[in-house]
Scaffold this active site. Structure first.
Site, short mmCIF file in Angstrom:
data_model
loop_
_atom_site.label_atom_id
_atom_site.label_comp_id
_atom_site.label_asym_id
_atom_site.label_seq_id
_atom_site.Cartn_x
_atom_site.Cartn_y
_atom_site.Cartn_z
N HIS A 1 26.02 23.73 -37.06
CA HIS A 1 25.16 24.28 -36.00
C HIS A 1 25.42 23.57 -34.68
CE1 HIS A 1 22.99 20.74 -37.43
NE2 HIS A 1 22.32 20.71 -36.29
N ASP B 1 22.88 22.26 -31.61
CA ASP B 1 21.44 22.03 -31.57
C ASP B 1 20.70 23.04 -30.70
OD1 ASP B 1 21.29 19.97 -33.39
OD2 ASP B 1 21.77 18.45 -31.87
N HIS C 1 28.08 20.70 -35.32
CA HIS C 1 28.10 19.53 -36.19
C HIS C 1 27.42 19.84 -37.52
CE1 HIS C 1 24.34 19.25 -33.92
NE2 HIS C 1 23.84 18.58 -34.94
N ARG D 1 16.73 10.36 -33.01
CA ARG D 1 17.43 11.41 -32.28
C ARG D 1 16.66 11.87 -31.05
NH1 ARG D 1 19.17 17.58 -33.84
NH2 ARG D 1 17.38 18.22 -32.64
C1 SIN Z 1 21.38 16.67 -36.61
O1 SIN Z 1 21.83 17.75 -36.95
O2 SIN Z 1 20.88 16.50 -35.50
C2 SIN Z 1 21.43 15.50 -37.57
C3 SIN Z 1 22.82 15.02 -37.78
C4 SIN Z 1 22.87 13.87 -38.77
O3 SIN Z 1 21.85 13.48 -39.31
O4 SIN Z 1 23.97 13.38 -38.99
#
Ligand code: SIN
Length: 296
Positions: free
Chosen positions: A113, A115, A271, A286
């Protein structure tokens, strides 16, 4: 005169930053910055340029404190809006991405995805700082969406240039979405709701506002259909693009160590957090940096 001096100072700082690529397609480790203090303008410019060029960068051995994460997020452009996820108490823009050792099943971020691509102005960057990393597994992968676009055939590129894609958070965050169905025993606080079903269309191929490059902007988590097409008509082409855009040749894979900050550009990457660390704890913090509406 003063301008020339400032430019020289900036260039000197840029050369103090060491950049080591980690894969052929994207990703670089940066050394030479200390995130426990406020970055100067030159350092910030150099960091931003490195993120835009390499699409995801990693800074290891950076002592974590929530204030450091918040300060850098502000310096890079201010916090984006974070829906569905419960923020940390007293830190409204910071989310704890955590899975305890006893939890199994779905992991947050465990599908390709970009974000919040369903937002009218999706975040420019995401910052993810490791606090507790598994002794095995738990790597994250990123994929270069500029390269994905550039390696499509001329005909498909021309077709996609004229299309918009509808995005929605429904599959993941609606009241009967994947995250609602896997909520039992989960420590991470996620508020699922049918507000997630609202939709927003973006160009399939926006122009990156900083690099000027054309990038493919579809992902299997939030893209729903091409605007003006039915879901059934859209599915074959979208499936082809999902497979193409995450081919090994366009990716990098990062092995986390504690106190590492990753910063990625959501406008040019997808990612995927790998779900292979059953039995061990993983915690990262995050934030997102506000972005602008994607345009052609
Ligand atoms: C995310 O998708 O923001 C998390 C990525 C992760 O935990 O590596």
């Amino acid at each position: 005169m003063q301008c020339a001096t400032a430019r020289h100072a900036r260039l000197a700082l840029m050369s103090a930053l060491t950049i080591d690529r980690i894969a052929g397609a994207l990703g670089a480790e940066l050394t030479g910055l200390d995130l426990t203090r406020r970055l100067g303008d030159g350092e910030l410019d150099a960091l931003r340029a490195a993120v835009v060029e390499h699409k995801v960068v990693f800074l290891r051995d950076q002592h974590y404190a929530t204030q450091h994460l918040e300060r850098l997020t502000e310096q890079l452009g201010g916090h984006g809006h974070t829906p569905f996820l419960e923020a940390m108490p007293d830190h409204p823009g910071v989310v704890k991405v955590v899975r305890e050792a006893h939890e199994g099943g779905f992991n947050f971020g465990g599908a390709w995805h970009s974000d919040w691509s369903f937002q009218p102005a999706p975040p420019a960057f995401t910052l993810l700082w490791s606090v507790d990393v598994p002794t095995f597994g738990g790597d994250t992968m990123w994929s270069n969406q500029q390269l994905a676009y550039e390696t499509l055939s001329d005909g498909l590129r021309a077709t996609l240039d004229g299309l918009d894609v509808v995005h929605s958070a429904g599959w993941a965050y609606s009241a009967d979405g994947v995250l609602a169905r896997s909520a039992k025993g989960r420590s991470m606080q996620i508020n699922t709701t049918d507000d997630a079903l609202s939709e927003h269309a973006h160009p399939a191929v926006p122009t990156h506002p900083e690099s000027g490059a054309k990038v493919l902007f579809v992902n299997p988590t939030y893209s729903v259909r091409f605007d003006g097409w039915s879901a059934a008509d859209s599915a074959p082409l979208l499936q082809h693009l999902y497979a193409h855009s995450t081919r090994d040749a366009f990716t990098c894979r990062f092995r986390w160590t504690p106190d590492t900050l990753a910063i990625w550009d959501n406008r040019s990457t997808q990612h995927n957090a790998l779900n292979d660390y059953r039995g061990v704890r993983r915690e990262l913090h995050r934030t997102t940096v506000a972005g602008t509406a994607p345009t052609r």
